[in-house]
Design a protein around this motif. Structure first.
Motif, PDB file in Angstrom:
ATOM      1  N   VAL A 219      29.891  64.677  37.162  1.00  0.00           N
ATOM      2  CA  VAL A 219      29.116  65.667  37.195  1.00  0.00           C
ATOM      3  C   VAL A 219      27.762  65.040  38.126  1.00  0.00           C
ATOM      4  CG1 VAL A 219      27.915  64.748  34.880  1.00  0.00           C
ATOM      5  CG2 VAL A 219      27.416  66.974  35.845  1.00  0.00           C
ATOM      6  N   ARG A 220      27.468  65.901  39.136  1.00  0.00           N
ATOM      7  CA  ARG A 220      26.495  65.361  40.086  1.00  0.00           C
ATOM      8  C   ARG A 220      26.575  64.116  40.715  1.00  0.00           C
ATOM      9  NH1 ARG A 220      25.880  70.520  39.401  1.00  0.00           N
ATOM     10  NH2 ARG A 220      23.878  71.260  38.818  1.00  0.00           N
ATOM     11  N   GLY A 221      27.818  63.667  41.013  1.00  0.00           N
ATOM     12  CA  GLY A 221      28.478  62.343  41.439  1.00  0.00           C
ATOM     13  C   GLY A 221      28.642  61.362  40.541  1.00  0.00           C
ATOM     14  N   LYS A 222      28.350  61.688  39.406  1.00  0.00           N
ATOM     15  CA  LYS A 222      28.470  60.487  38.250  1.00  0.00           C
ATOM     16  C   LYS A 222      29.579  60.604  37.480  1.00  0.00           C
ATOM     17  CE  LYS A 222      24.290  58.735  39.392  1.00  0.00           C
ATOM     18  NZ  LYS A 222      24.290  57.674  39.938  1.00  0.00           N
ATOM     19  N   VAL A 223      30.537  59.721  37.134  1.00  0.00           N
ATOM     20  CA  VAL A 223      31.712  59.547  36.519  1.00  0.00           C
ATOM     21  C   VAL A 223      31.342  59.796  35.052  1.00  0.00           C
ATOM     22  CG1 VAL A 223      33.790  58.500  36.088  1.00  0.00           C
ATOM     23  CG2 VAL A 223      32.891  58.326  38.224  1.00  0.00           C
TER      24      VAL A 223
ATOM     25  N   LEU B 205      20.761  61.825  34.313  1.00  0.00           N
ATOM     26  CA  LEU B 205      20.220  62.454  35.454  1.00  0.00           C
ATOM     27  C   LEU B 205      18.727  63.004  35.752  1.00  0.00           C
ATOM     28  CD1 LEU B 205      23.590  64.851  36.095  1.00  0.00           C
ATOM     29  CD2 LEU B 205      22.888  62.873  37.244  1.00  0.00           C
ATOM     30  N   SER B 206      18.293  63.078  36.783  1.00  0.00           N
ATOM     31  CA  SER B 206      16.798  63.767  36.725  1.00  0.00           C
ATOM     32  C   SER B 206      16.811  65.343  36.297  1.00  0.00           C
ATOM     33  CB  SER B 206      16.356  63.663  38.127  1.00  0.00           C
ATOM     34  OG  SER B 206      16.971  64.693  39.032  1.00  0.00           O
ATOM     35  N   LYS B 207      15.671  65.481  35.719  1.00  0.00           N
ATOM     36  CA  LYS B 207      15.682  67.181  35.224  1.00  0.00           C
ATOM     37  C   LYS B 207      16.305  67.990  36.139  1.00  0.00           C
ATOM     38  CE  LYS B 207      13.158  67.687  30.930  1.00  0.00           C
ATOM     39  NZ  LYS B 207      14.285  67.361  29.909  1.00  0.00           N
ATOM     40  N   ALA B 208      15.769  67.848  37.555  1.00  0.00           N
ATOM     41  CA  ALA B 208      16.372  68.762  38.373  1.00  0.00           C
ATOM     42  C   ALA B 208      17.739  68.860  38.771  1.00  0.00           C
ATOM     43  CB  ALA B 208      15.602  68.248  39.706  1.00  0.00           C
ATOM     44  N   GLU B 209      18.402  67.548  38.340  1.00  0.00           N
ATOM     45  CA  GLU B 209      19.817  67.365  38.590  1.00  0.00           C
ATOM     46  C   GLU B 209      20.651  68.123  37.605  1.00  0.00           C
ATOM     47  OE1 GLU B 209      21.116  64.005  41.585  1.00  0.00           O
ATOM     48  OE2 GLU B 209      19.984  63.213  39.925  1.00  0.00           O
ATOM     49  N   GLN B 210      20.102  68.049  36.424  1.00  0.00           N
ATOM     50  CA  GLN B 210      20.880  68.612  35.200  1.00  0.00           C
ATOM     51  C   GLN B 210      21.429  69.898  35.144  1.00  0.00           C
ATOM     52  OE1 GLN B 210      18.163  67.510  31.801  1.00  0.00           O
ATOM     53  NE2 GLN B 210      18.698  65.211  32.067  1.00  0.00           N
ATOM     54  N   PRO B 211      22.633  69.839  35.052  1.00  0.00           N
ATOM     55  CA  PRO B 211      23.174  71.416  35.226  1.00  0.00           C
ATOM     56  C   PRO B 211      22.860  72.180  33.593  1.00  0.00           C
ATOM     57  CG  PRO B 211      25.026  70.016  35.115  1.00  0.00           C
ATOM     58  CD  PRO B 211      23.713  68.960  35.169  1.00  0.00           C
ATOM     59  N   VAL B 212      22.782  71.201  32.597  1.00  0.00           N
ATOM     60  CA  VAL B 212      22.419  72.036  31.177  1.00  0.00           C
ATOM     61  C   VAL B 212      21.445  70.848  30.555  1.00  0.00           C
ATOM     62  CG1 VAL B 212      24.737  72.842  31.159  1.00  0.00           C
ATOM     63  CG2 VAL B 212      24.449  70.641  30.247  1.00  0.00           C
TER      64      VAL B 212
END
Length: 131
Positions: free
Chosen positions: A35-39, A111-118
């Motif tokens: 998710v966003r490049g993180k395993v 993840l940073s707030k901006a990157e969080q999909p949920v």
């Protein structure tokens, strides 16, 4: 639950998570979900046994390993922060979906707030949302 059903259940769950992507950076024998490049999940076979490798909170990982012989420290990963799940008695669809979702939310929460999909604290109403 046998190993191939375990992997199919885990993959089906992962594919429904917002922002999750399947990649093969280590070759065709490893399925890596990010998710966003993180395993957050890996799937492979450890000599003849299909396994799912997941990120886990260290305290939860320890409790899971103590209560289920089919959950062991992470294969080829940090043993404190990753678990390996293989098919067997006590491993059912609910458990698989919970540990996959928890692994995903653990990664999303870093993840940073901006990157969080949920929002990792409320998504799905699962274990983390209850805290």
């Amino acid at each position: 639950m046998n190993g191939s059903i375990l992997q199919k259940t885990a993959a089906d769950c992962a594919e429904e998570l917002p922002g999750a992507r399947l990649e093969h950076p280590f070759g065709p024998d490893w399925e890596v979900y990010k998710v966003r490049g993180k395993v957050f999940m890996l799937m492979t076979e450890v000599p003849g046994r299909p396994v799912v490798i997941l990120k886990a909170d260290p305290g939860e990982a320890l409790a899971l390993r103590e209560h289920n012989s089919h959950i062991t420290p992470g294969y080829h990963m940090n043993k404190k922060h990753w678990i390996t799940l293989e098919g067997g008695d006590g491993v059912d669809e609910t458990l698989v979906e919970e540990v996959v979702t928890d692994s995903y939310l653990l990664v999303v929460s870093h993840l940073s707030k901006a990157e969080q999909p949920v929002d990792p604290h409320t998504y799905g109403g699962g274990i983390r949302a209850a805290r």
